[in-house]
Design a protein around this motif. Structure first.
Motif, short mmCIF file in Angstrom:
data_model
loop_
_atom_site.label_atom_id
_atom_site.label_comp_id
_atom_site.label_asym_id
_atom_site.label_seq_id
_atom_site.Cartn_x
_atom_site.Cartn_y
_atom_site.Cartn_z
N ALA A 1 0.81 -1.22 0.00
CA ALA A 1 0.00 0.00 0.00
C ALA A 1 0.85 1.26 0.00
O ALA A 1 0.38 2.34 -0.43
CB ALA A 1 -0.93 -0.01 1.22
N ASP A 2 2.08 1.17 0.48
CA ASP A 2 2.94 2.35 0.57
C ASP A 2 3.76 2.60 -0.70
O ASP A 2 4.56 3.55 -0.74
CB ASP A 2 3.91 2.19 1.76
CG ASP A 2 3.16 2.10 3.09
OD1 ASP A 2 2.10 2.74 3.21
OD2 ASP A 2 3.63 1.36 3.97
N LEU A 3 3.59 1.75 -1.70
CA LEU A 3 4.35 1.86 -2.95
C LEU A 3 5.86 1.82 -2.71
O LEU A 3 6.64 2.48 -3.42
CB LEU A 3 3.99 3.16 -3.69
CG LEU A 3 2.51 3.39 -4.02
CD1 LEU A 3 2.35 4.66 -4.86
CD2 LEU A 3 1.91 2.21 -4.75
N SER A 4 6.27 1.05 -1.71
CA SER A 4 7.70 0.94 -1.42
C SER A 4 8.44 0.17 -2.51
O SER A 4 9.65 0.30 -2.66
CB SER A 4 7.92 0.26 -0.07
OG SER A 4 7.40 -1.07 -0.07
N LYS A 5 7.70 -0.66 -3.24
CA LYS A 5 8.28 -1.39 -4.37
C LYS A 5 7.30 -1.34 -5.52
O LYS A 5 6.14 -1.77 -5.39
CB LYS A 5 8.56 -2.83 -3.97
CG LYS A 5 9.17 -3.67 -5.11
CD LYS A 5 9.37 -5.12 -4.68
CE LYS A 5 9.91 -5.94 -5.84
NZ LYS A 5 10.07 -7.38 -5.47
N VAL A 6 7.75 -0.82 -6.66
CA VAL A 6 6.93 -0.70 -7.86
C VAL A 6 7.73 -1.24 -9.04
O VAL A 6 8.93 -0.99 -9.15
CB VAL A 6 6.51 0.77 -8.13
CG1 VAL A 6 5.72 0.88 -9.42
CG2 VAL A 6 5.71 1.31 -6.96
N SER A 7 7.06 -1.99 -9.91
CA SER A 7 7.73 -2.45 -11.13
C SER A 7 6.87 -2.12 -12.34
O SER A 7 5.64 -2.01 -12.22
CB SER A 7 7.99 -3.96 -11.07
OG SER A 7 6.79 -4.69 -11.26
N ILE A 8 7.51 -1.95 -13.48
CA ILE A 8 6.81 -1.75 -14.75
C ILE A 8 7.07 -2.97 -15.61
O ILE A 8 8.19 -3.49 -15.66
CB ILE A 8 7.24 -0.44 -15.43
CG1 ILE A 8 6.36 -0.15 -16.65
CG2 ILE A 8 8.72 -0.45 -15.81
CD1 ILE A 8 6.48 1.30 -17.15
N GLN A 9 6.03 -3.46 -16.28
CA GLN A 9 6.10 -4.77 -16.93
C GLN A 9 5.48 -4.73 -18.32
O GLN A 9 4.47 -4.05 -18.54
CB GLN A 9 5.34 -5.81 -16.09
CG GLN A 9 5.74 -5.85 -14.63
CD GLN A 9 4.71 -6.56 -13.77
OE1 GLN A 9 3.69 -7.06 -14.26
NE2 GLN A 9 4.95 -6.60 -12.47
N ILE A 10 6.06 -5.49 -19.23
CA ILE A 10 5.45 -5.78 -20.52
C ILE A 10 5.24 -7.28 -20.59
O ILE A 10 6.14 -8.07 -20.27
CB ILE A 10 6.32 -5.31 -21.69
CG1 ILE A 10 6.29 -3.77 -21.78
CG2 ILE A 10 5.84 -5.90 -23.02
CD1 ILE A 10 7.12 -3.20 -22.93
N VAL A 11 4.03 -7.68 -20.99
CA VAL A 11 3.70 -9.10 -21.12
C VAL A 11 4.32 -9.63 -22.40
O VAL A 11 4.23 -9.00 -23.47
CB VAL A 11 2.17 -9.30 -21.13
CG1 VAL A 11 1.83 -10.78 -21.28
CG2 VAL A 11 1.56 -8.73 -19.85
#
Length: 389
Positions: free
Chosen positions: A285-295
């Motif tokens: 919930a704190d966005l401490s870890k975010v990733s961006i992904q392509i399938v």
């Protein structure tokens, strides 16, 4: 919920849950006895208390008891499992298993004959190209079977061919005399007022006619299990992503790296077809870890994919899961995405589901080439212990 058997059977109360309903198929027999003869001292005579009288009374009761039904409901359950998947294909359903006077109702349609029922099916096939998925069939009453289903349709008369999704249950009433179906009542998950004619049902159809632009690209495979007024529940098949570290749900940090991987910046310089959507995932919930992904394309597996050229990139298999999805249009700013996530989580908790921590934002469109009002965006939250009941 309502099930119609025939005029001689008791009609259920509208709105009553199918698992809680019981049907009375025969009225209790009324036994009329003549006043007993009483002796002058006010007592029954021997003729009225002797064995012959008792035997006659037992015979009278036996004659008035309803006969035992020979209806094999399990056979009809098995029949529906085999027959309903043909609802919209060339084979069609077996009309011989329905009474001629079959009562069909859904929130916006009604028919009272098998001919009208089949006409409605043919009309849907012509206008909407429906796909029907049967989830279960089970007995829910002495003369009642309930099915759960998903129907996905594309309205071919509109240029953008909007996708309409309905999920719900059908209450199938059985005529015990003919051992055929005499009623079919559909209840939609997306509305509260399912009785014919439902203005809420009509509005539910109309709002699904709006434009969402989905690129003609490969997407992860999923099955829609349930659609409510606020969200869908989907079952995703496993897929593989290439991912990099992101900064926020609506951000694009790391996108050039993951896009570069599929455009040939990998160990074998292989160009990989583009897919949709682009995911950004918050793991808490704190966005401490975010990733961006392509399938990556579905025919690929981890062993056959080239290695990334950059340490910042990784390949990962996403296991199949049950996900709740809220769809929306417009530019997905961070504030909007967080509000959508909060609204979805609140709706799930209100409906008794158990949402997991974290969420995904799915962006299907190129923001530089798509009008914002037709953009397709989705917020996804994983669910724990979801059942179809």
């Amino acid at each position: 919920m309502a099930t119609y058997l025939s005029d001689q059977f008791l009609r259920p109360i509208a709105g009553l849950h199918p698992n809680a309903r019981r049907f009375s198929t025969l009225k209790p027999a009324r036994i009329s006895h003549s006043p007993s003869k009483v002796s002058g001292r006010g007592k029954l005579t021997n003729a009225e208390t002797g064995p012959k009288f008792k035997w006659a009374l037992r015979l009278s009761l036996a004659e008035q008891s309803p006969p035992k039904s020979t209806l094999d409901v399990n056979r009809l359950v098995d029949f529906l499992y085999e027959d309903l998947p043909h609802l919209f294909d060339d084979q069609g359903i077996d009309r011989t298993m329905y009474d001629e006077r079959v009562r069909f109702r859904d929130p916006i349609t009604k028919h009272d004959t098998i001919g009208g029922y089949l006409f409605n099916i043919a009309l849907l096939k012509k206008l909407f190209r429906p796909e029907f998925q049967l989830h279960y069939v089970k007995q829910t009453g002495p003369y009642e079977i309930t099915t759960r289903w998903t129907m996905v349709m594309r309205f071919v008369l509109l240029p953008w061919k909007p996708e309409l999704i309905f999920t719900g249950i059908s209450i199938m009433g059985i005529n015990p005399q003919t051992q055929k179906f005499c009623s079919h009542v559909d209840l939609w998950d997306s509305i509260q007022k399912n009785d014919y004619f439902s203005l809420e049902g009509l509005l539910d159809v109309m709002k699904q006619l709006r434009i969402y632009k989905t690129p003609d690209l490969e997407t992860p495979k999923y099955q829609i299990l349930k659609r409510t007024a606020n969200y869908e529940v989907r079952k995703y098949s496993p897929f593989i992503v290439v991912e990099a570290k992101g900064d926020k749900l609506s951000g694009s940090s790391g996108f050039n790296d993951v896009a570069g991987y599929i455009f040939g910046k990998n160990s074998s310089m292989e160009k990989i077809p583009m897919t949709t959507p682009v995911f950004t995932q918050a793991f808490d919930a704190d966005l401490s870890k975010v990733s961006i992904q392509i399938v990556l394309p579905l025919e690929k597996d981890l062993s056959s994919l080239p290695d990334p050229n950059k340490e910042a990139l990784s390949l990962r298999k996403v296991e199949g899961s049950i996900v709740a999805v809220l769809k929306f249009s417009g530019k997905p700013t961070e504030d909007i995405v967080r509000r959508k996530e909060e609204a979805l989580r609140s709706a799930l908790l209100s409906d008794g589901f158990r949402p997991k921590e974290g969420c995904l934002l799915a962006r299907y469109n190129d923001p530089g080439r798509t009008w914002s009002f037709i953009m397709r965006n989705e917020v996804l939250i994983w669910l724990e212990d979801f059942t179809m009941e």
